[in-house]
Design an enzyme around this catalytic site. Structure first.
Site, short mmCIF file in Angstrom:
data_model
loop_
_atom_site.label_atom_id
_atom_site.label_comp_id
_atom_site.label_asym_id
_atom_site.label_seq_id
_atom_site.Cartn_x
_atom_site.Cartn_y
_atom_site.Cartn_z
N ARG A 1 27.27 5.72 40.16
CA ARG A 1 27.27 6.63 41.30
C ARG A 1 27.94 5.97 42.51
NH1 ARG A 1 23.83 10.82 40.73
NH2 ARG A 1 22.24 9.80 39.49
N HIS B 1 31.82 0.04 31.50
CA HIS B 1 30.91 -0.56 30.51
C HIS B 1 31.66 -0.92 29.24
CE1 HIS B 1 27.05 0.02 32.56
NE2 HIS B 1 27.65 1.05 33.13
N GLY C 1 26.59 -5.44 37.98
CA GLY C 1 26.99 -6.85 38.05
C GLY C 1 28.35 -7.04 38.70
N GLU D 1 30.82 -2.82 26.92
CA GLU D 1 29.95 -3.01 25.74
C GLU D 1 29.96 -1.82 24.80
OE1 GLU D 1 28.99 -2.64 28.88
OE2 GLU D 1 27.01 -1.71 29.11
N THR E 1 2.60 6.48 2.64
CA THR E 1 3.74 7.23 2.13
C THR E 1 3.29 8.52 1.45
OG1 THR E 1 4.98 5.20 1.81
CG2 THR E 1 5.72 7.10 0.55
N GLN E 2 2.23 8.42 0.66
CA GLN E 2 1.72 9.63 0.00
C GLN E 2 1.39 10.71 1.03
OE1 GLN E 2 -1.56 9.05 -2.73
NE2 GLN E 2 -0.97 6.93 -3.11
N LYS F 1 0.82 -1.21 0.00
CA LYS F 1 0.00 0.00 0.00
C LYS F 1 0.86 1.26 0.00
CE LYS F 1 -4.07 -1.84 0.25
NZ LYS F 1 -4.96 -1.64 -0.92
N THR F 2 0.44 2.25 -0.78
CA THR F 2 1.26 3.45 -0.92
C THR F 2 0.68 4.67 -0.19
OG1 THR F 2 0.13 4.19 -2.91
CG2 THR F 2 2.01 2.72 -3.21
N CYS G 1 29.34 -3.32 35.81
CA CYS G 1 28.86 -2.21 36.64
C CYS G 1 28.04 -2.72 37.83
CB CYS G 1 28.10 -1.21 35.78
SG CYS G 1 28.10 0.44 36.50
N1 GLN Z 1 23.54 1.53 40.25
C1 GLN Z 1 24.95 1.40 40.23
C2 GLN Z 1 25.65 2.74 40.42
O1 GLN Z 1 25.05 3.75 40.28
C3 GLN Z 1 25.40 0.75 38.94
C4 GLN Z 1 25.17 1.58 37.74
C5 GLN Z 1 25.21 0.80 36.47
O2 GLN Z 1 25.12 -0.42 36.47
N2 GLN Z 1 25.29 1.49 35.33
O3 GLN Z 1 26.81 2.80 40.72
#
Ligand code: GLN
Length: 537
Positions: free
Chosen positions: A468, A513, A389, A515, A197-198, A193-194, A387
């Site tokens: 933090r 972090h 974790g 990642e 987009t139109q 269907k267009t 972090c």
């Molecule tokens: N809540 C934790 C802190 O503030 C870890 C933060 C996080 O995992 N980005 O230090």
């Protein structure tokens, strides 16, 4: 701004509905131009009123991506970094709040003295200045700017107006508008269907923007008759209507667009002369893309965290695991497990090759994470804590190995007698929630002869942070005696950054972090080490 080299601008807008993958289209266009040896970058405009993404819930908005220079950004910035393999500074994520704050600040300083301060020209000037400044400062040949939201939104109007003005100022040979829309089909074999987009292009034209190029999202390739119809109704030449159909991986989108002639169309429009032989770049890129969907054996990872109901809330972690697995010829399978549901059935984790606990905030689900870390330690299952974790792995060690049964992080229990994780000293008295964490890249010293040192192969690394709280160094010696050592630190030993249990298959926690530093084809070291260990488990 004195832009001596005349940057070309590509503005990407979105129509019909959100979630069409404007970010992927923008990254893909930018990638194609980078592969053609152009100096490029991407900017994301977020028309919402938050100053940045830092205060937004990852379950609703996806992950908060942290840049090297400490920006808490929209996750599209992460896409740009992964596609381009290039660091993007925080100035590349522009929000309404940033624009208005600086306009209001200037007004208070008297910089517009006498004038009535208005959306046009003051707000639009501020938007244009920021975009042009990035282009000039970074001496870019082409800058791709993605405007978030959907055409027709009230919030995006000032931004679209500013982009429209840039076309007038810079000349239409230097500016291109790309509109991303949708051609839905109501059943699998149904007609595309267009009309949506139109309508969406009409809406754009109503505010003075005629798109040069359309990227039409569809489940299967755009049919000729659909393309013809769209072309006729939107005033965009047939050749400039691109099919953006579903593919297995977002990293295949550049090729889909390339095959339809996108690079030629852009170069012609911009009068960029000369033939760009990019075959070498393509070889490198194709190799990376292919490695990402190898059909190797699967490594099964349990990701135990708080924001598991939306896959996007840990998008960079997911990508980082994929990059790492690809680099050892394997595939990754991730099960997201809500840490709130782990109590009582932590045993179910024994079927995984590895356990990963990503970042998180607050009390909910924290006991489940502490149990998870303990289980991984006791059962000798490879564990990577990032972090939160990292922090809760230390708490779990204090409780179960050092016999401080009441140990905790003061984020979770402010009155605990054993504050293993405590507020960063500079955070005492901080009341603002926005932009106030320890953010961005910091240098870390990695101790020689440790697992961390073998993982990173050097004694100085730089990694991005967002936290933090931190490890309370009062417990360092006790932990070391019991078998958990801290092998990475920053600020001359004041902050602990990496923990490890040498007497374990793989038990590593990082306060930073990793990642955010992983890119396709260039996996981050600790992810690679963890994935390798999981693969052997
Ligand atoms: N809540 C934790 C802190 O503030 C870890 C933060 C996080 O995992 N980005 O230090």
């Amino acid at each position: 701004y004195n832009n001596l080299m005349q940057t070309k601008f590509i503005f990407v807008t979105g129509g019909v509905m959100s979630g069409l993958g404007k970010g992927v289209v923008s990254s893909s266009i930018c990638k194609l131009l980078q592969l053609s040896d152009q100096k490029v970058s991407c900017v994301k405009i977020d028309p919402y009123l938050n100053y940045d993404a830092g205060t937004m819930n990852p379950i609703a908005h996806g992950e908060v991506f942290v840049t090297d220079d400490g920006g808490e950004c929209d996750m599209d910035i992460g896409n740009y970094e992964r596609f381009l393999n290039q660091d993007i500074p925080k100035s590349h994520n522009i929000t309404t709040a940033q624009i208005y704050s600086s306009v209001i600040e200037s007004e208070r300083k008297g910089e517009y003295l006498g004038a009535c301060v208005q959306i046009i020209p003051h707000v639009t000037d501020e938007i244009k200045n920021r975009i042009k400044k990035i282009a000039a400062d970074e001496e870019l040949e082409i800058l791709v700017v993605e405007c978030g939201g959907t055409v027709g939104d009230i919030e995006s109007l000032p931004f679209l107006e500013a982009l429209r003005q840039i076309r007038v100022e810079e000349g239409s040979e230097n500016v291109m508008f790309v509109h991303v829309t949708l051609a839905p089909s109501l059943d699998v074999v149904g007609e595309q269907k267009t009309k949506p987009t139109q309508h969406s292009v009409q809406e754009l034209r109503r505010i003075g923007i005629q798109p040069d190029l359309l990227c039409v999202r569809c489940t299967s390739p755009l049919q000729d008759k659909t393309r013809n119809k769209i072309s006729m109704f939107t005033n965009v030449t047939n050749n400039d209507v691109f099919s953006c159909h579903d593919v297995d991986s977002i990293f295949q989108v550049p090729e889909v667009l390339y095959d339809q002639g996108l690079v030629d169309v852009i170069f012609k429009k911009f009068n960029k002369m000369g033939y760009v032989n990019a075959s070498q770049n393509w070889d490198v890129w194709n190799k990376i893309v292919n490695s990402l969907h190898n059909e190797g054996e699967s490594i099964n990872i349990a990701m135990v965290g708080k924001y598991v109901t939306l896959a996007d809330s840990y998008v960079s972690v997911n990508h980082a695991l994929k990059h790492a697995a690809a680099s050892i010829g394997k595939k990754i399978t991730i099960d997201w497990i809500d840490s709130e549901n782990i109590n009582g059935n932590v045993d179910t984790l024994s079927k995984y090759n590895g356990i990963l606990v990503p970042g998180g905030f607050g009390t909910r689900g924290s006991e489940g994470i502490i149990k998870t870390a303990n289980f991984a330690r006791e059962k000798n299952i490879p564990y990577l804590g990032i972090c939160f974790g990292f922090q809760l792995a230390a708490v779990s060690f204090a409780r179960n190995v050092c016999n401080h049964t009441d140990a905790n992080s003061t984020e979770i229990e402010s009155e605990t007698n054993n504050p293993i994780i405590d507020l960063l000293p500079e955070q005492d008295g901080v009341t603002d929630m926005g932009g106030s964490l320890r953010l961005g890249a910091n240098e870390i010293d990695v101790k020689p002869d440790t697992i961390a040192n073998r993982i990173y192969g050097q004694t100085k690394i730089s990694k991005r942070h967002r936290h933090r709280y931190e490890f309370n160094t009062k417990y360092l010696d006790e932990f070391a005696q019991k078998g958990m050592i801290f092998s990475g630190e920053s600020d001359n030993g004041r902050r602990m950054e990496i923990l490890e249990i040498p007497d374990h298959k793989f038990f590593v926690g990082v306060q930073f972090h990793p990642e955010f530093n992983s890119r396709p084809g260039y996996p981050e070291n600790v992810f690679k080490a963890f994935t390798t260990a999981a693969n052997q488990n």
